[in-house]
Design an enzyme around this catalytic site. Structure first.
Site, short mmCIF file in Angstrom:
data_model
loop_
_atom_site.label_atom_id
_atom_site.label_comp_id
_atom_site.label_asym_id
_atom_site.label_seq_id
_atom_site.Cartn_x
_atom_site.Cartn_y
_atom_site.Cartn_z
N ILE A 1 35.85 5.01 16.12
CA ILE A 1 34.45 4.88 16.52
C ILE A 1 34.24 3.63 17.38
CG2 ILE A 1 33.75 3.68 14.39
CD1 ILE A 1 31.73 6.21 16.55
N GLU B 1 29.75 7.71 8.81
CA GLU B 1 29.94 7.32 7.41
C GLU B 1 31.41 7.06 7.14
OE1 GLU B 1 31.91 9.83 6.27
OE2 GLU B 1 31.33 10.97 8.05
N GLY C 1 34.88 11.82 10.77
CA GLY C 1 33.68 11.09 10.37
C GLY C 1 33.48 9.88 11.26
N GLU C 2 32.89 8.84 10.70
CA GLU C 2 32.65 7.56 11.40
C GLU C 2 31.58 7.67 12.49
OE1 GLU C 2 36.29 6.00 13.04
OE2 GLU C 2 37.40 6.19 11.16
N GLY C 3 31.10 8.87 12.79
CA GLY C 3 30.21 9.05 13.93
C GLY C 3 30.95 9.36 15.21
#
EC number: 2.4.2.21
Length: 338
Positions: free
Chosen positions: A86, A163, A304-306
């Protein structure tokens, strides 16, 4: 009246660009959506932000993930060091990134560029008790809201949420199952990469968790019982972003579960949401269908992580740019079809 005029004006502006009708595909309704949110035929994206909420999950100790719980705090340190996916994608596309400790089971040292919104160290193990008390749940919603309220003061009008939390696909699967009254097995995937035996163990554990809490039906009670602190803070952040009339970039399965929970309380929030990608997590496409939404990308991501938001952001910018900068048939002296 204004809304009717605006939607007509936006569609006219899109249709009379120098292209066949609909030739820019999904970028066209995306541009229309952004214009409707910002109430203008000439929208702009300002000071984009990505917020990554991190927290641990009590159920992780039951072995629902391929990774140990300490990976959560280790990855937070990686985010802060700028070394995660990210970070790379946000740097590439000029997106500001904020990391939030929503409930990591670790004492971070002083002086880090970390937003301390810790409600408690890890949610509770839902095999024993609800993930949060009512007070902790309300505090998590408020903490998420306060993060976005602070960012709004910088002039940001587009925001994405990521997240990090070992065990959070399990929490999300449980929430999806209860929100949409689906068998939990239809909502479970391999998360961080479970093998067949580990996946069956996850199914058994989550089935037991569902059986422990019959009659949990309201969105708030579902999130309080089965959710994670980072998921609930994301919910509060999404609600605040809608109040601030921001464009809300939705990442993968976990972020989509968060927005689905908010949507159950306030269906209008989807007007501001851009669903960035279809993840490789088993139930995500099904969840998008339940929400009646189409995602921009399908790259088989499951990080995840955006990351999906950051990768989709240039396409969102392209939708705005063609609306504002592309010539109309009249401006360019190009003949339109008869």
């Amino acid at each position: 009246m204004f809304t009717t005029m605006l939607t007509t004006d936006l569609q006219h502006k899109i249709d009379f660009k120098t292209k066949p009708l609909g030739a820019l595909g999904y970028l066209e309704p995306l541009a229309h959506k952004i214009g409707m949110v910002q109430k203008t035929v000439s929208p702009q994206l300002s000071n984009p932000h990505m917020v990554v909420f991190a927290a641990d999950h009590g159920i992780a100790t039951a072995g629902v993930s391929a990774y140990p719980q300490e990976v959560t705090y280790q990855m937070v340190m990686n985010f802060l060091g700028g070394g995660a996916a990210i970070n790379v994608f946000c740097r590439q596309h000029g997106i500001h990134i904020k990391i939030v400790d929503a409930g990591v089971n670790f004492d971070f040292p002083e002086g880090l560029d970390l937003m301390d919104k810790k409600v408690r160290k890890s949610s509770r193990n839902i095999l024993d008790e609800p993930a949060m008390t009512s007070e902790e749940y309300q505090q998590a919603l408020q903490n998420g809201s306060s993060v976005v309220a602070e960012i709004a003061e910088t002039g940001c009008n587009i925001i994405g949420f990521g997240e990090m939390g070992i065990g959070n696909t399990s929490a999300s699967s449980l929430m999806m199952s209860q929100l949409f009254d689906l068998p939990v097995v239809r909502c479970i995937g391999r998360g961080t990469g479970l093998n067949d035996d580990q996946l069956q163990n996850k199914i058994n554990i989550l089935s037991a968790a569902i059986e422990k809490y019959p009659g949990i039906k309201t969105p708030d009670k579902i999130a309080q019982t089965f959710g994670g602190l980072e998921i609930v803070q994301m919910m509060g952040a999404m609600e605040e972003a809608f109040r601030q009339n921001m464009l809300i970039m939705i990442d993968g399965f976990i972020a989509t579960v968060a927005i689905a929970t908010v949507w159950k309380k306030n269906p209008d929030i989807l007007k501001n949401c851009i669903f960035c990608h279809v993840s490789d997590e088993n139930a995500h496409l099904q969840l998008l269908d339940l929400l009646g939404q189409k995602a921009l990308l399908n790259l088989n991501l499951r990080l995840g992580e955006g990351t999906g938001c950051a990768l989709a952001y240039p396409l969102i910018q392209s939708a705005v740019n063609f609306l504002n900068e592309m010539s109309s048939f009249e401006d360019a002296h190009v003949s339109n079809k008869e």
